[in-house]
Design a protein around this motif. Structure first.
Motif, mmCIF file in Angstrom:
data_model
loop_
_atom_site.group_PDB
_atom_site.id
_atom_site.type_symbol
_atom_site.label_atom_id
_atom_site.label_comp_id
_atom_site.label_asym_id
_atom_site.label_seq_id
_atom_site.Cartn_x
_atom_site.Cartn_y
_atom_site.Cartn_z
ATOM 1 N N GLY A 193 17.270 -2.230 32.198
ATOM 2 C CA GLY A 193 16.401 -3.088 31.406
ATOM 3 C C GLY A 193 17.056 -4.368 30.919
ATOM 4 N N MET A 194 18.380 -4.356 30.787
ATOM 5 C CA MET A 194 19.086 -5.536 30.284
ATOM 6 C C MET A 194 18.937 -6.750 31.202
ATOM 7 S SD MET A 194 20.415 -4.941 27.353
ATOM 8 C CE MET A 194 21.490 -6.348 27.239
ATOM 9 N N PHE A 251 13.501 -1.053 23.815
ATOM 10 C CA PHE A 251 12.135 -0.933 23.293
ATOM 11 C C PHE A 251 11.263 -0.005 24.128
ATOM 12 C CE2 PHE A 251 7.722 -2.319 23.703
ATOM 13 C CZ PHE A 251 7.271 -2.096 22.425
ATOM 14 N N VAL A 252 11.408 -0.037 25.443
ATOM 15 C CA VAL A 252 10.491 0.725 26.292
ATOM 16 C C VAL A 252 10.645 2.229 26.111
ATOM 17 C CG1 VAL A 252 10.103 -1.047 28.025
ATOM 18 C CG2 VAL A 252 12.027 0.487 28.259
ATOM 19 N N GLN A 253 11.714 2.684 25.465
ATOM 20 C CA GLN A 253 11.851 4.109 25.203
ATOM 21 C C GLN A 253 10.762 4.601 24.250
ATOM 22 O OE1 GLN A 253 15.817 5.261 24.154
ATOM 23 N NE2 GLN A 253 16.688 4.342 25.970
ATOM 24 N N GLY A 305 5.896 7.916 22.534
ATOM 25 C CA GLY A 305 4.446 7.787 22.419
ATOM 26 C C GLY A 305 3.713 8.740 23.332
ATOM 27 N N ALA A 306 4.218 8.880 24.569
ATOM 28 C CA ALA A 306 3.585 9.817 25.503
ATOM 29 C C ALA A 306 3.667 11.238 24.970
ATOM 30 C CB ALA A 306 4.261 9.722 26.878
ATOM 31 N N ILE A 315 10.115 -5.986 31.860
ATOM 32 C CA ILE A 315 10.669 -4.707 31.420
ATOM 33 C C ILE A 315 9.574 -3.665 31.215
ATOM 34 C CG2 ILE A 315 10.634 -5.226 28.958
ATOM 35 C CD1 ILE A 315 13.459 -3.801 28.937
ATOM 36 N N LEU A 316 8.343 -4.112 31.053
ATOM 37 C CA LEU A 316 7.249 -3.162 30.865
ATOM 38 C C LEU A 316 7.028 -2.279 32.084
ATOM 39 C CD1 LEU A 316 4.637 -5.240 28.858
ATOM 40 C CD2 LEU A 316 6.239 -3.520 28.032
ATOM 41 N N TRP A 317 7.553 -2.685 33.250
ATOM 42 C CA TRP A 317 7.451 -1.824 34.429
ATOM 43 C C TRP A 317 8.236 -0.533 34.227
ATOM 44 C CZ3 TRP A 317 3.935 -1.987 37.988
ATOM 45 C CH2 TRP A 317 3.269 -3.193 38.237
#
Length: 184
Positions: free
Chosen positions: A9-10, A25-27, A32-33, A97-99
């Protein structure tokens, strides 16, 4: 594995609607899931299938959880392969990064199906005085799994260095082969 997701992600595009997000952040999609899927599976999906005569035994749920977790790693490896293709052949084009969020959602589904089922099974099957020990053994096995993953990374990296001066993970991630780690 989250450190490899973070490393990936970096070098991705961290800007989302003119807001720069941290790579970690995407963690939040994993958490959430899990928060959404636990009640959804428990109150909606499993009763829906049970009424139709399809019963998911604990072992079947664990099996599907491992399949979803494996799919998350395959997805992450494919995403890294695609990212490297863009970097090497398309003038350093970056992807958002949202991918990565899809991989974290797959991991969340896998955790809901496997980890929660394992803890529930250990609690139901163990005699009352042994329940906490059964659950602590589960956490211990998770720790051993993390050490095993770390050992595999060290062994693979050592083997690559002994046969050539090339490492799968280098200081420049765009010159690395991080996707191979996701695939193993």
């Amino acid at each position: 594995m989250s450190s490899l997701f973070y490393y990936q992600g970096m070098v991705m595009n961290l800007a989302v609607y003119n807001i720069s997000l941290p790579a970690s952040f995407v963690q939040v999609f994993n958490s959430g899931a899990i928060l959404i899927l636990v009640p959804l599976f428990d109150r909606v999906l499993f009763p829906f299938f049970r009424v139709r005569g399809i019963n998911f035994s604990p072992f079947r749920r664990i099996e599907y959880g491992f399949i979803f977790s494996s799919c998350a790693m395959i997805y992450a490896g494919g995403l890294e392969t695609y990212r490297l293709y863009l970097v090497r052949y398309c003038d350093n084009a970056q992807i958002s990064i949202l991918w990565q969020s899809f991989g974290f959602i797959f991991l969340g589904v896998g955790e809901v199906l496997s980890a929660i089922t394992i803890l529930e099974f250990a609690y139901d099957e163990a005699p009352p005085p042994m329940r906490s020990i059964a659950q602590s053994i589960y956490v211990l096995v998770l720790g051993f799994g993390n050490y095993l993953a770390f050992a595999i990374i060290l062994i693979v990296d050592y083997q690559n260095h002994s046969k050539s001066s090339y490492s799968w993970i280098r200081s420049d991630i765009n010159d690395s082969n991080l996707h191979w780690y996701f695939f193993i």
